[in-house]
Design a protein around this motif. Structure first.
Motif: not given
Lengths: 120, 108
Positions: A66-70
């Motif tokens: 569920r996670v996205t880091i940008s």
């Protein structure tokens, strides 16, 4: 002195996406690893994931789907997106910087934290 | 995931006391262990890393020791500003990095 500041909506509806941005000042984001940690009310700390300025990421397996880091180096910012939010995602979210360039280091600089409530 | 277990979960002490908090890892983590202090409504503050290295600016009454699976944080003489919650964290294994459940230190 590096300073970090989280920003984002304080309230998110269930099933929607929780989005936060961390703005870095007093130093360049183009060094070290940058992390997100959360803390449910009255509970302990949970490490969410981190990103290197180059864009490589590592996520907590329990949240990975569920996670996205940008990262946006032009704005000296990095961001967190958590999909399909539920009440269990209600927490204070902190952004932080790893102490050294190597990810295997503790978290040295922290933002003040921002409370995100997931509720309809 | 490596499980970090702190003891005690909470306790009361008086200013001037010497206190020790223990953190145990479910598997060996060498010296990849950090201690943080957190006060209500604030972010955690890094106190010690590498199990025993004092972070810059942290008072010398704080000390850490241990290696492998058992670690301790000692405060040699409690000051009023030390009443807070303390967390250990392992950064040895990235699956994921994990924290202990916290130890709340209260005024007796």
């Amino acid at each position: 002195q590096v300073q970090l500041q989280e920003s984002g909506p304080g309230l998110v509806k269930p099933s929607e996406t929780l989005s936060l941005t961390c703005t870095v000042s007093g130093g360049s984001i183009s060094s070290s690893h940058w992390s997100w940690v959360r803390q449910p009310p009255g509970k302990g700390l949970e490490w969410i994931g981190c990103i290197y300025y180059s864009g490589s990421t590592k996520y907590n397996p329990s949240l990975q789907s569920r996670v996205t880091i940008s990262v946006d180096t032009s704005k000296n910012q990095f961001s967190l997106r958590l999909n399909s939010a539920t009440a269990a995602d209600t927490a204070v979210y902190f952004c932080a910087r790893v102490r050294d360039d190597d990810v295997y280091n503790p978290l040295e600089y922290w933002g003040q934290g921002t409370l995100i409530t997931v509720s309809s | 995931a490596i499980r970090m277990t702190q003891s005690p979960s909470s306790f009361s002490a008086s200013a001037g006391d010497r206190v020790t908090i223990t953190c145990r890892a479910s598997q060996g983590i060498n010296s990849y262990l950090a201690w943080y202090q957190q006060k209500p409504g604030k972010a955690p503050k890094l106190l010690i890393y590498g199990a025993s290295t004092l972070q810059s600016g942290v008072p010398s009454r704080f000390s850490g020791s241990g290696s492998g699976t058992e670690f301790t944080l000692t405060i040699s003489s409690l000051q009023s500003e030390d009443f807070a919650t303390y967390y250990c964290q392992q950064y040895y294994s990235f699956l994921p990095f994990t924290f202990g459940q916290g130890t709340k230190l209260e005024i007796k």
